[in-house]
Design a protein around this motif. Sequence first.
Motif, mmCIF file in Angstrom:
data_model
loop_
_atom_site.group_PDB
_atom_site.id
_atom_site.type_symbol
_atom_site.label_atom_id
_atom_site.label_comp_id
_atom_site.label_asym_id
_atom_site.label_seq_id
_atom_site.Cartn_x
_atom_site.Cartn_y
_atom_site.Cartn_z
ATOM 1 N N MET A 89 -17.997 -10.549 -5.036
ATOM 2 C CA MET A 89 -19.059 -9.667 -4.639
ATOM 3 C C MET A 89 -18.493 -8.410 -3.991
ATOM 4 O O MET A 89 -18.812 -7.325 -4.419
ATOM 5 N N TRP A 90 -17.706 -8.590 -2.969
ATOM 6 C CA TRP A 90 -17.090 -7.437 -2.318
ATOM 7 C C TRP A 90 -15.737 -7.184 -2.939
ATOM 8 O O TRP A 90 -14.925 -8.084 -3.076
ATOM 9 N N LYS A 91 -15.522 -5.963 -3.306
ATOM 10 C CA LYS A 91 -14.214 -5.607 -3.844
ATOM 11 C C LYS A 91 -13.258 -5.353 -2.692
ATOM 12 O O LYS A 91 -13.609 -4.693 -1.714
ATOM 13 N N LYS A 92 -12.108 -5.891 -2.837
ATOM 14 C CA LYS A 92 -11.084 -5.660 -1.828
ATOM 15 C C LYS A 92 -10.494 -4.271 -2.082
ATOM 16 O O LYS A 92 -9.992 -3.991 -3.165
ATOM 17 N N GLN A 93 -10.615 -3.409 -1.103
ATOM 18 C CA GLN A 93 -10.101 -2.057 -1.283
ATOM 19 C C GLN A 93 -8.594 -2.042 -1.102
ATOM 20 O O GLN A 93 -8.062 -2.636 -0.164
ATOM 21 N N ARG A 94 -7.974 -1.382 -2.041
ATOM 22 C CA ARG A 94 -6.531 -1.260 -1.974
ATOM 23 C C ARG A 94 -6.164 -0.101 -1.054
ATOM 24 O O ARG A 94 -6.791 0.949 -1.089
ATOM 25 N N LYS A 95 -5.191 -0.325 -0.253
ATOM 26 C CA LYS A 95 -4.727 0.720 0.658
ATOM 27 C C LYS A 95 -4.090 1.836 -0.158
ATOM 28 O O LYS A 95 -3.190 1.604 -0.965
ATOM 29 N N GLN A 96 -4.590 3.047 0.009
ATOM 30 C CA GLN A 96 -4.028 4.170 -0.722
ATOM 31 C C GLN A 96 -2.750 4.622 -0.039
ATOM 32 O O GLN A 96 -2.717 4.824 1.172
ATOM 33 N N GLU A 97 -1.728 4.751 -0.839
ATOM 34 C CA GLU A 97 -0.452 5.193 -0.308
ATOM 35 C C GLU A 97 -0.146 6.588 -0.829
ATOM 36 O O GLU A 97 -0.576 6.967 -1.913
ATOM 37 N N MET A 98 0.616 7.298 -0.055
ATOM 38 C CA MET A 98 1.015 8.633 -0.446
ATOM 39 C C MET A 98 2.047 8.539 -1.571
ATOM 40 O O MET A 98 2.910 7.669 -1.569
ATOM 41 N N ASP A 99 1.932 9.430 -2.534
ATOM 42 C CA ASP A 99 2.876 9.462 -3.647
ATOM 43 C C ASP A 99 4.258 9.840 -3.113
ATOM 44 O O ASP A 99 4.430 10.888 -2.495
ATOM 45 N N PRO A 100 5.270 8.993 -3.338
ATOM 46 C CA PRO A 100 6.603 9.287 -2.794
ATOM 47 C C PRO A 100 7.218 10.564 -3.352
ATOM 48 O O PRO A 100 8.107 11.140 -2.747
ATOM 49 N N ARG A 101 6.720 11.026 -4.497
ATOM 50 C CA ARG A 101 7.292 12.242 -5.072
ATOM 51 C C ARG A 101 6.934 13.497 -4.287
ATOM 52 O O ARG A 101 7.487 14.559 -4.513
ATOM 53 N N ILE A 102 6.015 13.371 -3.334
ATOM 54 C CA ILE A 102 5.672 14.518 -2.484
ATOM 55 C C ILE A 102 6.897 14.998 -1.720
ATOM 56 O O ILE A 102 7.023 16.176 -1.393
ATOM 57 N N TRP A 103 7.847 14.088 -1.484
ATOM 58 C CA TRP A 103 9.045 14.461 -0.727
ATOM 59 C C TRP A 103 9.912 15.430 -1.515
ATOM 60 O O TRP A 103 10.649 16.210 -0.934
ATOM 61 N N HIS A 104 9.834 15.404 -2.837
ATOM 62 C CA HIS A 104 10.580 16.390 -3.624
ATOM 63 C C HIS A 104 10.003 17.789 -3.405
ATOM 64 O O HIS A 104 10.745 18.767 -3.337
ATOM 65 N N LYS A 105 8.696 17.883 -3.291
ATOM 66 C CA LYS A 105 8.067 19.187 -3.027
ATOM 67 C C LYS A 105 8.423 19.685 -1.630
ATOM 68 O O LYS A 105 8.757 20.855 -1.443
ATOM 69 N N ILE A 106 8.351 18.796 -0.660
ATOM 70 C CA ILE A 106 8.716 19.168 0.711
ATOM 71 C C ILE A 106 10.188 19.554 0.765
ATOM 72 O O ILE A 106 10.567 20.516 1.439
ATOM 73 N N ASP A 107 11.019 18.819 0.034
ATOM 74 C CA ASP A 107 12.447 19.129 -0.011
ATOM 75 C C ASP A 107 12.692 20.505 -0.616
ATOM 76 O O ASP A 107 13.548 21.250 -0.144
ATOM 77 N N GLY A 108 11.962 20.839 -1.654
ATOM 78 C CA GLY A 108 12.118 22.162 -2.259
ATOM 79 C C GLY A 108 11.811 23.270 -1.265
ATOM 80 O O GLY A 108 12.560 24.248 -1.151
ATOM 81 N N LEU A 109 10.715 23.115 -0.536
ATOM 82 C CA LEU A 109 10.358 24.110 0.479
ATOM 83 C C LEU A 109 11.396 24.165 1.589
ATOM 84 O O LEU A 109 11.780 25.248 2.049
#
Length: 88
Positions: A1-21
């Motif tokens: 009946m109740w759907k178990k919500q999955r914990k949303q995690e941040m995409d690890p590839r964001i660190w490549h963008k931060i690294d570029g900056l």
Amino acid sequence: MWKKQRKQEMDPRIWHKIDGLSGVAALRLGTYGAHGFKPKNPSYKEVWHTASLYHLVHSAALLAAPMTTHPNICGGLLTTGILAFFGT
């Protein structure tokens, strides 16, 4: 009946963008220190050089953050280190 919500995690590839900056900022600040920074006290030039070098090394290490077991912790700590210690 109740759907178990999955914990949303941040995409690890964001660190490549931060690294570029971060890498671009390190290069720009290093270039400014080498060519435009004219301190009254000559020892400040060496401090600027060391800070720029540490920033660039941390940026290079940040490239590996998405490949670690805990990329968000690793990337967060490296980014905090860059922000906290670059200006000190």
